[in-house]
Design an enzyme around this catalytic site. Structure first.
Site, PDB file in Angstrom:
ATOM      1  N   GLN A   1      -6.401   2.368  -0.895  1.00  0.00           N
ATOM      2  CA  GLN A   1      -6.519   3.824  -1.014  1.00  0.00           C
ATOM      3  C   GLN A   1      -6.982   4.412   0.331  1.00  0.00           C
ATOM      4  O   GLN A   1      -6.591   3.879   1.351  1.00  0.00           O
ATOM      5  CB  GLN A   1      -7.434   4.239  -2.174  1.00  0.00           C
ATOM      6  CG  GLN A   1      -6.871   3.913  -3.553  1.00  0.00           C
ATOM      7  CD  GLN A   1      -7.177   2.505  -4.006  1.00  0.00           C
ATOM      8  OE1 GLN A   1      -8.288   2.052  -3.910  1.00  0.00           O
ATOM      9  NE2 GLN A   1      -6.182   1.822  -4.518  1.00  0.00           N
TER      10      GLN A   1
ATOM     11  N   LYS B   1       1.276  -2.972   6.550  1.00  0.00           N
ATOM     12  CA  LYS B   1       1.932  -3.449   7.765  1.00  0.00           C
ATOM     13  C   LYS B   1       0.890  -3.733   8.855  1.00  0.00           C
ATOM     14  O   LYS B   1       0.966  -4.740   9.556  1.00  0.00           O
ATOM     15  CB  LYS B   1       2.937  -2.402   8.272  1.00  0.00           C
ATOM     16  CG  LYS B   1       3.626  -2.884   9.531  1.00  0.00           C
ATOM     17  CD  LYS B   1       4.292  -1.825  10.339  1.00  0.00           C
ATOM     18  CE  LYS B   1       4.184  -2.222  11.806  1.00  0.00           C
ATOM     19  NZ  LYS B   1       4.944  -1.387  12.695  1.00  0.00           N
TER      20      LYS B   1
ATOM     21  N   THR C   1     -10.093   8.166  -6.479  1.00  0.00           N
ATOM     22  CA  THR C   1     -10.150   6.917  -7.215  1.00  0.00           C
ATOM     23  C   THR C   1     -11.628   6.641  -7.531  1.00  0.00           C
ATOM     24  O   THR C   1     -12.499   7.433  -7.176  1.00  0.00           O
ATOM     25  CB  THR C   1      -9.460   5.777  -6.435  1.00  0.00           C
ATOM     26  OG1 THR C   1      -9.287   4.665  -7.314  1.00  0.00           O
ATOM     27  CG2 THR C   1     -10.229   5.376  -5.190  1.00  0.00           C
TER      28      THR C   1
ATOM     29  N   LYS D   1      -1.034   0.831   5.546  1.00  0.00           N
ATOM     30  CA  LYS D   1      -2.096  -0.154   5.845  1.00  0.00           C
ATOM     31  C   LYS D   1      -1.573  -1.583   5.772  1.00  0.00           C
ATOM     32  O   LYS D   1      -1.961  -2.427   6.560  1.00  0.00           O
ATOM     33  CB  LYS D   1      -3.241  -0.024   4.832  1.00  0.00           C
ATOM     34  CG  LYS D   1      -4.065   1.238   5.006  1.00  0.00           C
ATOM     35  CD  LYS D   1      -5.238   1.257   4.044  1.00  0.00           C
ATOM     36  CE  LYS D   1      -4.864   1.503   2.609  1.00  0.00           C
ATOM     37  NZ  LYS D   1      -4.312   2.809   2.318  1.00  0.00           N
TER      38      LYS D   1
ATOM     39  N   GLY E   1      -0.869  -0.398  -3.453  1.00  0.00           N
ATOM     40  CA  GLY E   1       0.448  -1.001  -3.273  1.00  0.00           C
ATOM     41  C   GLY E   1       0.711  -1.166  -1.791  1.00  0.00           C
ATOM     42  O   GLY E   1       0.718  -0.194  -1.047  1.00  0.00           O
ATOM     43  N   HIS E   2       0.863  -2.389  -1.342  1.00  0.00           N
ATOM     44  CA  HIS E   2       1.148  -2.644   0.066  1.00  0.00           C
ATOM     45  C   HIS E   2       2.522  -3.264   0.191  1.00  0.00           C
ATOM     46  O   HIS E   2       2.803  -4.288  -0.421  1.00  0.00           O
ATOM     47  CB  HIS E   2       0.108  -3.609   0.660  1.00  0.00           C
ATOM     48  CG  HIS E   2      -1.239  -2.985   0.819  1.00  0.00           C
ATOM     49  ND1 HIS E   2      -2.369  -3.706   1.131  1.00  0.00           N
ATOM     50  CD2 HIS E   2      -1.626  -1.706   0.724  1.00  0.00           C
ATOM     51  CE1 HIS E   2      -3.397  -2.878   1.216  1.00  0.00           C
ATOM     52  NE2 HIS E   2      -2.966  -1.665   0.963  1.00  0.00           N
TER      53      HIS E   2
ATOM     54  N   GLY F   1      -4.111   7.776   1.165  1.00  0.00           N
ATOM     55  CA  GLY F   1      -3.468   6.516   0.805  1.00  0.00           C
ATOM     56  C   GLY F   1      -2.020   6.469   1.250  1.00  0.00           C
ATOM     57  O   GLY F   1      -1.463   7.461   1.745  1.00  0.00           O
ATOM     58  N   ASP F   2      -1.433   5.276   1.140  1.00  0.00           N
ATOM     59  CA  ASP F   2      -0.026   5.050   1.488  1.00  0.00           C
ATOM     60  C   ASP F   2       0.267   5.322   2.959  1.00  0.00           C
ATOM     61  O   ASP F   2       1.365   5.745   3.314  1.00  0.00           O
ATOM     62  CB  ASP F   2       0.905   5.921   0.617  1.00  0.00           C
ATOM     63  CG  ASP F   2       0.585   5.778  -0.858  1.00  0.00           C
ATOM     64  OD1 ASP F   2       0.437   4.639  -1.301  1.00  0.00           O
ATOM     65  OD2 ASP F   2       0.457   6.805  -1.548  1.00  0.00           O
TER      66      ASP F   2
ATOM     67  N   VAL G   1       3.400   1.595  -6.324  1.00  0.00           N
ATOM     68  CA  VAL G   1       2.935   1.122  -7.623  1.00  0.00           C
ATOM     69  C   VAL G   1       3.635   1.852  -8.764  1.00  0.00           C
ATOM     70  O   VAL G   1       4.125   1.246  -9.704  1.00  0.00           O
ATOM     71  CB  VAL G   1       1.391   1.298  -7.724  1.00  0.00           C
ATOM     72  CG1 VAL G   1       0.906   1.058  -9.149  1.00  0.00           C
ATOM     73  CG2 VAL G   1       0.694   0.347  -6.765  1.00  0.00           C
ATOM     74  N   THR G   2       3.702   3.186  -8.671  1.00  0.00           N
ATOM     75  CA  THR G   2       4.194   3.951  -9.819  1.00  0.00           C
ATOM     76  C   THR G   2       5.598   4.513  -9.600  1.00  0.00           C
ATOM     77  O   THR G   2       6.189   5.031 -10.538  1.00  0.00           O
ATOM     78  CB  THR G   2       3.248   5.141 -10.095  1.00  0.00           C
ATOM     79  OG1 THR G   2       3.167   5.923  -8.904  1.00  0.00           O
ATOM     80  CG2 THR G   2       1.860   4.669 -10.482  1.00  0.00           C
TER      81      THR G   2
HETATM   82  P1  IMP Z   1      -6.687   5.577  -9.949  1.00  0.00           P
HETATM   83  O1  IMP Z   1      -7.154   4.851  -8.737  1.00  0.00           O
HETATM   84  O2  IMP Z   1      -5.564   4.891 -10.679  1.00  0.00           O
HETATM   85  O3  IMP Z   1      -7.829   5.929 -10.867  1.00  0.00           O
HETATM   86  O4  IMP Z   1      -6.061   6.988  -9.484  1.00  0.00           O
HETATM   87  C1  IMP Z   1      -6.876   8.016  -8.935  1.00  0.00           C
HETATM   88  C2  IMP Z   1      -6.159   8.748  -7.818  1.00  0.00           C
HETATM   89  O5  IMP Z   1      -5.987   7.874  -6.715  1.00  0.00           O
HETATM   90  C3  IMP Z   1      -4.753   9.234  -8.188  1.00  0.00           C
HETATM   91  O6  IMP Z   1      -4.515  10.453  -7.502  1.00  0.00           O
HETATM   92  C4  IMP Z   1      -3.849   8.149  -7.628  1.00  0.00           C
HETATM   93  O7  IMP Z   1      -2.556   8.634  -7.351  1.00  0.00           O
HETATM   94  C5  IMP Z   1      -4.604   7.803  -6.358  1.00  0.00           C
HETATM   95  N1  IMP Z   1      -4.338   6.441  -5.892  1.00  0.00           N
HETATM   96  C6  IMP Z   1      -4.818   5.278  -6.386  1.00  0.00           C
HETATM   97  N2  IMP Z   1      -4.371   4.235  -5.678  1.00  0.00           N
HETATM   98  C7  IMP Z   1      -3.605   4.722  -4.691  1.00  0.00           C
HETATM   99  C8  IMP Z   1      -2.883   4.129  -3.602  1.00  0.00           C
HETATM  100  O8  IMP Z   1      -2.873   2.919  -3.380  1.00  0.00           O
HETATM  101  N3  IMP Z   1      -2.215   4.999  -2.796  1.00  0.00           N
HETATM  102  C9  IMP Z   1      -2.232   6.346  -2.988  1.00  0.00           C
HETATM  103  N4  IMP Z   1      -2.906   6.931  -3.977  1.00  0.00           N
HETATM  104  C10 IMP Z   1      -3.586   6.138  -4.822  1.00  0.00           C
END
Ligand code: IMP
Length: 429
Positions: free
Chosen positions: A223, A18, A238, A16, A40-41, A12-13, A299-300
């Protein structure tokens, strides 16, 4: 018709947003098919920065965005995001956004369960985004989820809430967390209904019509393959399928309609949350990559773990994810490093592997086997053609292509839309 499906090829991250934004200029419809507001985009357009979580990135280009049935939707998060982007000048109306009637809703109790379970796991936590994604997908397969279409049927909502609360309040009590009242949830859902229902329709029909009239569809994954619930580093994943095949299930469009599958990969590697990361760096180079790449979760806000490009993993992601070409992003972050490493396989308990086996302990024990490649001193930032790249950067890309057994179709050299080098137009198939 030539469609394109974009998915992440690492954890992830990868950037995508852009790429999807760039491709959206030539698409007619942009479709989200899995995930929720865990994604998060970030899109940089001129002096505006848009942070999207649930809305399809094509909206920034004024293109019709579709939230498919495979997405889990937190109505509060959706409405807040719509209000935010409208305040930034975007147009979001039923002319530009459609939501599948059979998509699943995330309720506040899902976030509560997600967070309570993570707290109970202690050191063994998955590191979820705490947004209720996993519990909502669990309810879907358990056949008790509330769907978007239920907002139009108060009796169905009432009946489903009884079943949901019986299940979740029992669980929450067991975890020592506060429980939820039916009436408050019911009132909240009915209050969302008039704002959400105008966007709702059987999107499969619109997509079928798009297919018959030769419109271009862009499927926007969230993701990435290594977070796929089947093919990723389970259980540190996820709760949805992130591979290209799910674009079909998560939208109601035929598998044959997915078109060219682009996988996005950074020129290095990052991960947020827990789980195996064989090429992770705990040294100054890792910190440098994090600082230069501004590696903080959209996102976080959590700092991302950073490491060398893992060609063995991306090769695996390409094979299981159905990827036909790679977009390599953030190559400029590697500028000035005298020497680069690429992970080409793993040593696990004395044995060599050219893929990451599925077993949890084996994944945790995986030591990277590295190949060293010369770095470059000149800048790649903002390059608009291969001729503008230092020779060593081109050599790095060529070696990566050999190792991952797939072409680098596009190269992203900076956050601006036009900082992109196209080797092949994915819409041409
Ligand atoms: P969840 O999707 O919130 O259940 O998280 C499960 C795992 O996926 C965790 O390790 C998150 O950090 C990761 N994750 C979920 N969404 C993203 C994303 O958009 N980018 C990167 N990691 C993600």
């Amino acid at each position: 018709m030539a469609n394109v499906t974009v998915i992440g090829a690492q954890w992830g991250d990868e950037g995508k947003g852009k790429v999807v934004d760039w491709l959206a200029s030539r698409a007619d419809l942009v479709v989200r098919f899995q995930g929720g507001h865990n994604a998060g985009h970030t899109l940089v357009v001129g002096n505006q920065t848009y942070k999207l979580s649930l809305l399809p990135s094509g909206l920034v280009r004024g293109k019709m965005g579709i939230i498919g049935n495979g997405v889990v939707i937190d109505p509060e998060a959706l409405l807040a995001e719509i209000d935010r982007v409208i305040s930034q000048g975007l147009k979001v109306s039923p002319e530009t956004l459609r939501i599948a009637e059979n998509a699943i809703l995330i309720l506040p109790l899902h976030g509560a369960i997600d967070r309570a379970r993570e707290a109970a796991r202690g050191d063994a936590k998955i590191g979820t985004t705490g947004r209720g994604i996993g519990p909502a997908y669990e309810d879907k397969v358990a056949r008790r989820a509330i769907r978007v279409c239920d907002l139009a049927e108060p009796e169905t909502l009432s009946f489903k809430l009884d079943e949901l609360l019986l299940h979740h309040n029992t669980l929450l009590k067991g975890l020592g967390a506060p429980t939820f009242e039916k009436q408050a949830l019911f009132d909240q859902l009915l209050a969302y209904a008039p704002r959400i229902l105008p966007f709702v329709e059987p999107v499969w029909e619109r997509l079928d019509e798009a297919r018959r009239s030769g419109k271009r569809v862009l499927f926007e994954g969230a993701q990435a393959v290594m977070l796929d619930v089947d093919h990723g580093t389970y259980p540190f994943v996820t709760s949805s399928n992130t591979v290209a095949a799910n674009a079909s299930i998560g939208s109601g469009m035929a598998p044959s309609a997915l078109g060219f599958v682009l996988g996005i990969a950074k020129a290095y590697c990052t991960r947020v949350g827990s789980g195996p990361f064989p090429s992770e760096l705990h040294d100054d180079i890792g910190r440098l990559l994090g600082e230069r790449g501004r590696e903080f979760g959209t996102v976080t806000g959590r700092p991302r773990r950073c490491g060398w490009f893992d060609a063995a993993m991306v090769r695996q992601a390409i094979k299981v994810g159905g990827i036909q070409g790679i977009v390599m992003t953030k190559i400029d972050v590697l500028d000035g490093l005298p020497e680069l490493k690429v992970c080409v396989g793993y040593r696990i308990n004395g044995q060599e592997y050219n893929y990451l086996p599925a077993a949890m302990r084996a994944q945790a024990a995986a030591e990277p086997i590295y190949e060293t490649i010369a770095g470059w001193s000149a800048s790649t930032k903002g390059a608009r053609s291969y001729a503008e790249l230092p020779a060593e950067a081109v050599k790095y890309i060529r070696r990566v292509e050999e190792l991952i057994e797939a072409p680098v179709t596009l190269l992203s050299t900076g956050p601006e839309r036009d900082d992109t080098i196209m080797m092949r137009d994915p819409f041409e198939g």
